[in-house]
Every structure is written in structure tokens, then in C-alpha cells.
Design an enzyme around this catalytic site. Structure first.
Site, PDB file in Angstrom:
ATOM      1  N   HIS A 150       0.815  -1.221   0.000  1.00 11.58           N
ATOM      2  CA  HIS A 150       0.000   0.000   0.000  1.00 11.58           C
ATOM      3  C   HIS A 150       0.851   1.275   0.000  1.00 11.58           C
ATOM      4  CE1 HIS A 150      -3.486   2.420   0.251  1.00 11.58           C
ATOM      5  NE2 HIS A 150      -4.234   1.634   0.976  1.00 11.58           N
ATOM      6  N   ASN A 207     -10.755  -3.173 -17.909  1.00 10.79           N
ATOM      7  CA  ASN A 207     -11.019  -4.133 -18.985  1.00 10.79           C
ATOM      8  C   ASN A 207      -9.691  -4.740 -19.438  1.00 10.79           C
ATOM      9  OD1 ASN A 207     -11.735  -5.554 -21.253  1.00 10.79           O
ATOM     10  ND2 ASN A 207     -12.812  -3.864 -22.256  1.00 10.79           N
TER      11      ASN A 207
END
Length: 462
Positions: free
Chosen positions: A166, A383
Site C-alpha cells: 500500500h 477491462n
């Protein structure tokens, strides 16, 4: 449909391998920002993304090979992700851009996406099947910054699960990288949004000066415990908030607060119910820290479009336990709204300065609850050549942190929130939440005729 407990499926994995950038990249040291390297972000977070079979891709190579090659090409532009973290003076983190690579695992599973069903949702009980914890890879310093497993399912769909350090990026930053991978899959030679490092934008001022009140980092030394006697038995369950639950909660509010945001409403409800459930000392102070994005027009930081570092703060609402538990939902809501309104450029600058002055502390652990809205990070639009995901989001809650993810349930859009609590507190939490989200209970409170019961839907995962 939840995964039946009797279902057993096998996952066959390839040996983990390091994916390096497809072309030579600069060997240099890059400093993280003073927002990136705070103690509270020094962990790895799992994310899971599921794709249905796409017949139009049937003549292509398998997802494992296609995505592996695309990651390698994307790392040419995001080459710091292929490096390793080091720590310098005053605990300052930096990336050794040595091109060692990110970890990648390919796999096949003899199960379909339909058979997995709701088990793909957080807190995902099949996470270990779809995200192999490679030995020695889960540290912060000197370890791969990204682990990816692509698992092809029997139905022709696949699951991309990953674990990212992170300190390197937040959710919108990770989405920038994943979109680049998707563009590489679809034949592009360069990302449509070039990545921008420029972490110095969020460094401390010279000299550093703390100009705002930061309840989220307040040092607390006391004997209070958030977890009570059953602290050793932590459980996770997910709470679903649909239109019926939202309407029921709003009936607890005075008219002037009825136009509040869904995020603020759910956050206030969870904070209040969680605090009641934990049975804390009435004199204790508790807080809820709301992760607020520093990107966009509402802030004047003017971060570049391709900035993929951490760009958020945790402004906290604060209350005494007794007052929070005994007051109406509107009391908690007004505190949450006020805390979020404090977020601006000066607040971010003050956080960065605090990190340098106080040695990069963690967020407050005692009496704290952190919430992060992941519905608008863009991960739902990633996508990879197979269309948009069937599901995407963080795979589970962390002890003090809950993530809000979008979920379509039957014909309605709702929000799913995984929550982590001690086991006995979880039972009390469900009871308190039902009071807030059941139409029958709300109508009885208002001394009107009962409507149909709409009880909050708790989805067990452990």
C-alpha cells in the site's frame, strides 16, 4: 448463490515467477512521499477481480499468458513497481528501482464462476485458493511490491487476484496500472495516461508545521481495549445495504439531515452500532476515520492525472462512548460530515508535516474505526480484454478497516461492507444493525403502522 460447504475444487498452480519489465528501465532510487510512507500504510492489501468467459476472446491466447506478457510491458512505464523498498534515516522509505520484478502465479481451477457464487464477495473465504501467499513475499522491505495470480476457471472465465504494497499506491493509483495492463492486452504500445511519479508534491514543507487537528493520529496511552474478553476470536461478516436499508436508516434522522450522502449515512450507522457492540468503557473516546481522496476539483493540490501514489487523508470524527451510544443517529452523522469537511490542501500538507515531525506514526489504534469507499475508484471499469469485471474490490476487511464495495443483488444496486469484530461483539453488532435497518422496528418507534420487514442482510463468510 453461496459456495456450498460440500463443494471441493482443486487449484493447480505454476511455480511463482518474477516478471521483469519487457525492456531495460532506469536503475535509480526514488523517494516515496511523506504521505506514502506513514506506518499505517505499511501493509499489503489483497484485491480480487473476476471476469466472465468472453467468446470473442476464444481465439486469443490463454489469460495467464496474455496478462503475464501485458504486465511485463506495463512495467516498462511503471518500473518502480518492479523494484524493492528500502528504509533510510527518520524511517524514510525509498524504492530501489532494480528491475527485480513482480511475482506472478498462473493457475487452473476445476470450478465455475457460477459455482463460486457469493463466495467471491468479501470477506472472500476462497481467497487463499486464488491468491497464493508465496513464502517470503509478504514483507514490506526488500520484498516484491506486487503479487498477481491469474486463475482460469472451468467455465472459461478467470480470476485475477493481487496483493499490493500500500505504500506504493492507493486504489485509484492501482487502477491506473491495471488499466495500462488492459491496454497492453488489447494491443496498445503505450498507456493512454502516462504514469507520473512526482511524489515530492506530497512531501512535508520546509520547515514542517502541523496546522490542523489530527484526531486520527492522536497518541493514546490508556487501559481501554476495543476487543473485550473475546478478542482472540475475530470474525468477519459482510453487511449489505440496499435501497430498503437506506430508507429505514433515514427514518432515524431529523428532516434537515435527510439529504445526506449514502456514504455518510452508512458510516454513521456502522460507527454507532460497532461502538455499542464492543461494550466499551462509557468514558472512553472513540473515533471513525473516513478516507477522503485528495484528487479532483474539490482540492487544490493539482495532482497530475497520472499520479499513482497515495493521495488521501483520514479525517476523524470523535465522540465519547456514552454520548455516541445514547444519542440519535443524527448525532453521529453530523460528526462524520463535519470531519470530512475539514479535508483540503492545508489538511494534506499538515499530515505530511506531522509524519516528518513525529517519525511517520500509525493511525490511532485504540478506539478507532476506518472506512474506505471503493465504489468509485474505477476498478469496476478495468477491462483486460474480457470486458468489465463481474466482481471487483478488496477481498476482506482488516481489523480496524472496512471497505465499501458495489454489489448488484437481484435487480437492485447496493453496497457491501465487510466488518471485522470479536465473535461475541459481532452478534451484538448484528442486533444493533437490525434496529437501524428494519422497517418494522423503525415504524414501531415512530408509533405508526408497521410496514413490511426489511432486515439487514448479513452474509457470513467464515
Amino acid at each position: 448463490m453461496a459456495l456450498p460447504r460440500s463443494i471441493v475444487f482443486q487449484v493447480n498452480r505454476t511455480q511463482p515467477q518474477l516478471i521483469t519489465p519487457a525492456r531495460p528501465t532506469p536503475h535509480e532510487t526514488k523517494m516515496l512521499s511523506d504521505i506514502d510512507d506513514q506506518q499505517g500504510l505499511r501493509f499489503q492489501i489483497p484485491v480480487i477481480i473476476a471476469y466472465k468467459n468472453n467468446p470473442s476472446m476464444s481465439n486469443q491466447k490463454c489469460p495467464v499468458q496474455v496478462i503475464r506478457e501485458a504486465i511485463s510491458r506495463a512495467l516498462v512505464y511503471y518500473y518502480p513497481l518492479a523494484g524493492r523498498l528500502r528504509e533510510g534515516p527518520n524511517r524514510k522509505l525509498m524504492v530501489d528501482c532494480n528491475g527485480e520484478g513482480v511475482l506472478f502465479v498462473g493457475a487452473n481451477a476445476d470450478v465455475t464462476l457460477e459455482e463460486i457464487g457469493d463466495a467471491i464477495l468479501p470477506p472472500c473465504p476462497v481467497l487463499e485458493d486464488f491468491l497464493c501467499n508465496v513464502r517470503g513475499s509478504d514483507g514490506i522491505l526488500g520484498c516484491p511490491l506486487l503479487l498477481v495470480q491469474v486463475t482460469i476457471l472451468r467455465c472459461g472465465g478467470f480470476i485475477l487476484a493481487l496483493r499490493v504494497n500500500h505504500t506504493m499506491c492507493d486504489a485509484p493509483g492501482l487502477v491506473l496500472f491495471l488499466n495500462t495492463v488492459g491496454e497492453m492486452v488489447q494491443g496498445e504500445s503505450a498507456p493512454s495516461i502516462p504514469p507520473v511519479w512526482e511524489r515530492e508534491i506530497l512531501n512535508a514543507r520546509d520547515p514542517p508545521r502541523i496546522t490542523c487537528t489530527h484526531h486520527e493520529y492522536k497518541e493514546i496511552i490508556d487501559d481501554y481495549s476495543d476487543e473485550g474478553s473475546d478478542a482472540a476470536v475475530m470474525v468477519q461478516k459482510s453487511v449489505y445495504f440496499g435501497p430498503n436499508e437506506i430508507r429505514a436508516m433515514k427514518k432515524h434522522l431529523p428532516p434537515h439531515l435527510s439529504n445526506c450522502s449514502t456514504f455518510d449515512l452508512i458510516t454513521s450507522c456502522l460507527w454507532k452500532c460497532r461502538t455499542v457492540a464492543l461494550e466499551l468503557n462509557p468514558e472512553q473516546v472513540v473515533r471513525v476515520s473516513c478516507i477522503v481522496n485528495a484528487r479532483g476539483k474539490l482540492n487544490s493540490l493539482r495532482l497530475p492525472l497520472g499520479y499513482y501514489g497515495n493521495a488521501f487523508a483520514y479525517p476523524a470524527a470523535v465522540s465519547g462512548v456514552k454520548q455516541l451510544c445514547e444519542s440519535s443517529l443524527g448525532y453521529a452523522l453530523e460528526l462524520v460530515m463535519k470531519a470530512k469537511s475539514e479535508m483540503n490542501e492545508e489538511y494534506m500538507r499538515s499530515v505530511a508535516d506531522l509524519m516528518v515531525i513525529r517519525g511517520r506514526p500509525s493511525f490511532t489504534l485504540t478506539g478507532n474505526f476506518i472506512v474506505s469507499d471503493n465504489r468509485r475508484t474505477g476498478v469496476g471499469d478495468v477491462n483486460l480484454g474480457w470486458g468489465k469485471p463481474a466482481f471487483c474490490g478488496p477481498a476482506k476487511a482488516l481489523n480496524l478497516i472496512s471497505f465499501y464495495v458495489q454489489q448488484k443483488k437481484e435487480k437492485e444496486d447496493g453496497i457491501l461492507v465487510p466488518v471485522c469484530l470479536p465473535s461475541l461483539s459481532m452478534v451484538r453488532f448484528q442486533q444493533e444493525l437490525e434496529k437501524m435497518t428494519s422497517s418494522e422496528i423503525v415504524e414501531n418507534i415512530n408509533n405508526t403502522k408497521s410496514a413490511n420487514i426489511n432486515v439487514v442482510r448479513i452474509i457470513p463468510r467464515l
